[in-house]
Motif scaffolding. Structure first.
Motif, short mmCIF file in Angstrom:
data_model
loop_
_atom_site.label_atom_id
_atom_site.label_comp_id
_atom_site.label_asym_id
_atom_site.label_seq_id
_atom_site.Cartn_x
_atom_site.Cartn_y
_atom_site.Cartn_z
N LYS A 142 0.93 9.59 -5.44
CA LYS A 142 1.22 10.90 -4.85
C LYS A 142 2.33 11.62 -5.62
O LYS A 142 2.24 12.83 -5.90
N GLU B 161 -6.26 -0.43 7.05
CA GLU B 161 -5.10 0.43 6.76
C GLU B 161 -4.98 0.70 5.26
O GLU B 161 -4.71 1.83 4.84
N VAL C 108 0.82 -1.22 0.00
CA VAL C 108 0.00 0.00 0.00
C VAL C 108 0.85 1.26 0.00
O VAL C 108 0.54 2.24 -0.69
N ASP C 109 1.97 1.26 0.73
CA ASP C 109 2.81 2.46 0.75
C ASP C 109 3.46 2.70 -0.61
O ASP C 109 3.68 3.85 -1.01
N VAL D 235 0.65 4.23 -2.80
CA VAL D 235 0.44 5.64 -2.43
C VAL D 235 1.59 6.51 -2.94
O VAL D 235 1.37 7.60 -3.50
N GLU D 236 2.81 6.03 -2.77
CA GLU D 236 3.98 6.82 -3.19
C GLU D 236 3.93 7.14 -4.68
O GLU D 236 4.20 8.27 -5.09
N GLU E 40 -1.19 -7.23 4.84
CA GLU E 40 -1.56 -5.85 5.15
C GLU E 40 -3.03 -5.79 5.55
O GLU E 40 -3.88 -6.47 4.95
N THR F 92 -7.66 3.22 4.32
CA THR F 92 -7.38 4.54 4.91
C THR F 92 -6.28 5.26 4.13
O THR F 92 -6.38 6.45 3.84
N LYS F 93 -5.23 4.53 3.77
CA LYS F 93 -4.10 5.16 3.08
C LYS F 93 -4.43 5.51 1.63
O LYS F 93 -3.92 6.50 1.09
N LEU F 94 -5.26 4.70 0.98
CA LEU F 94 -5.58 4.95 -0.42
C LEU F 94 -6.82 5.81 -0.62
O LEU F 94 -7.07 6.29 -1.73
#
Length: 352
Positions: free
Chosen positions: A195, A220, A187-188, A191-192, A216, A223-225
């Motif tokens: 973004k 979470e 997920v990170d 997002v990276e 994962e 929420t992050k996406l």
């Protein structure tokens, strides 16, 4: 009297789904939900399991059938007369999202991708679901397709470059790209990339269940996406242990490990205009072999604690998971229909 559903199902069984009688069209429709159906949740019907003519070859029949289940919208690849199909979906009060296949490499042309976006616009849609194509001969699941972090990183760099190559097409046509978290990017990482790209025509298709295979948490992930969400594949997941790791399966909403209403609330807060799509795939559970060393090969910074914690979690959450491979073709079609009906019933009660 023959009901709309009886007519459609009998027509599908005979491979004659495109011939809709006036009686069938005039029959009362069930209450429509605000929830739509992703094509993968209708894979057996679309691919023509046990019938002469698959519904993927008759989009009008597919639309009529899904509306007869109560669907409020659809995400699929349309065929045939798109003007006529769009007009019928508008008459039925249904919304549409498209699908687009990205090039498999940077050297491959983008003609097919562009056509998918043009077809989506012709249908009145403004977003397409897409995934980054996995290496040839692999499933697309990170833990099965890559033997090292370096191998995965090289794929990710090209996959991201392919999306960037497609972005000007999306801008020109005016249709946004919803990139799915498809058991590949953590997920990170997802997002990276979005973004960093910082383009209104690139966002996320959020699947709360996919990253469960990479340990994962669905909440979470959502929420992050959520700040980047353009589409979704809402689903609940069940888990159970097996000899090489754990089993992961789509299950009826609110019978698995997540709170679907809560996940939808998180995503909707990120994008108030978001359509609610479900993707309860009717299939046998997936095997996630995290007791095997190769499972961990492409992940950075994973530890024995991650594994031990997840083993205990699976034990406490274990369910009896559904299997359909042993059913007859007609029984499997019925199981898929039942899953869609029950999920749309959930949507009728929870999605506005």
């Amino acid at each position: 009297m023959t009901t709309r559903r009886d007519f459609l199902m009998a027509g599908a069984a005979a491979g004659l789904v495109s011939t809709l009688s006036s009686e069938a069209l005039a029959a009362p429709l069930p209450p429509k939900t605000a929830m739509g159906i992703a094509s993968t949740a209708m894979a057996m019907h679309l691919n023509g399991l046990g019938v002469a003519k698959p519904m993927r070859d008759d989009s009008m029949a597919y639309v009529e059938y899904c509306r007869s289940l109560g669907a409020g919208g659809l995400q699929f690849t349309p065929t045939g007369d798109l003007k006529k199909l769009r007009r019928r979906m508008e008459q039925l009060g249904m919304w549409f999202e498209g699908e687009a296949r990205t090039p498999g490499s940077l050297s491959e042309d983008t003609a097919a991708f562009e056509k998918s976006l043009l077809d989506t616009k012709a249908m009145g849609g403004n977003v397409v679901r897409t995934v980054s194509r996995p290496p040839k001969g692999t499933s697309g699941r990170r833990y099965e397709g890559f033997k090292s972090l370096a191998e995965y990183t090289a794929w990710q760099e090209e996959a991201n470059a392919i999306i960037l190559k497609c972005l000007p097409i999306a801008e020109k046509i005016g249709v946004k790209i919803a990139l799915e978290n498809h058991k590949d990017r953590l997920v990170d990482e997802h997002v990276e990339f979005i973004k960093k790209t910082s383009n209104e025509y690139l966002g996320a298709l959020v699947d709360p269940g996919n990253n469960s295979s990479m340990l994962e948490d669905p909440t979470e992930v959502c929420t992050k996406l959520a700040p980047y969400v353009l589409s979704c594949s809402l689903k609940d997941m069940g888990v159970a242990p097996y000899e090489d790791g754990f089993l992961l399966s789509e299950v009826l909403f609110d019978t698995g490990v997540t709170n679907q209403a809560q996940l939808w609330s998180i995503l909707k807060a990120g994008n108030p205009k978001l359509n609610c799509l479900h993707e309860l795939i009717t299939r046998d559970p997936l095997q996630v072999p995290y007791f095997k060393p190769e499972y961990w090969a492409s992940y950075p910074n994973r530890t024995a604690i991650d594994l031990a914690t997840h083993i205990q979690w699976v034990k406490t959450k274990a369910l009896k998971l559904p299997y359909v491979s042993q059913l007859t073709p007609q029984e499997r079609l019925q199981a898929e229909e039942d899953n869609n009906r029950k999920t749309l019933d959930w949507g009728r009660a929870h999605i506005t």
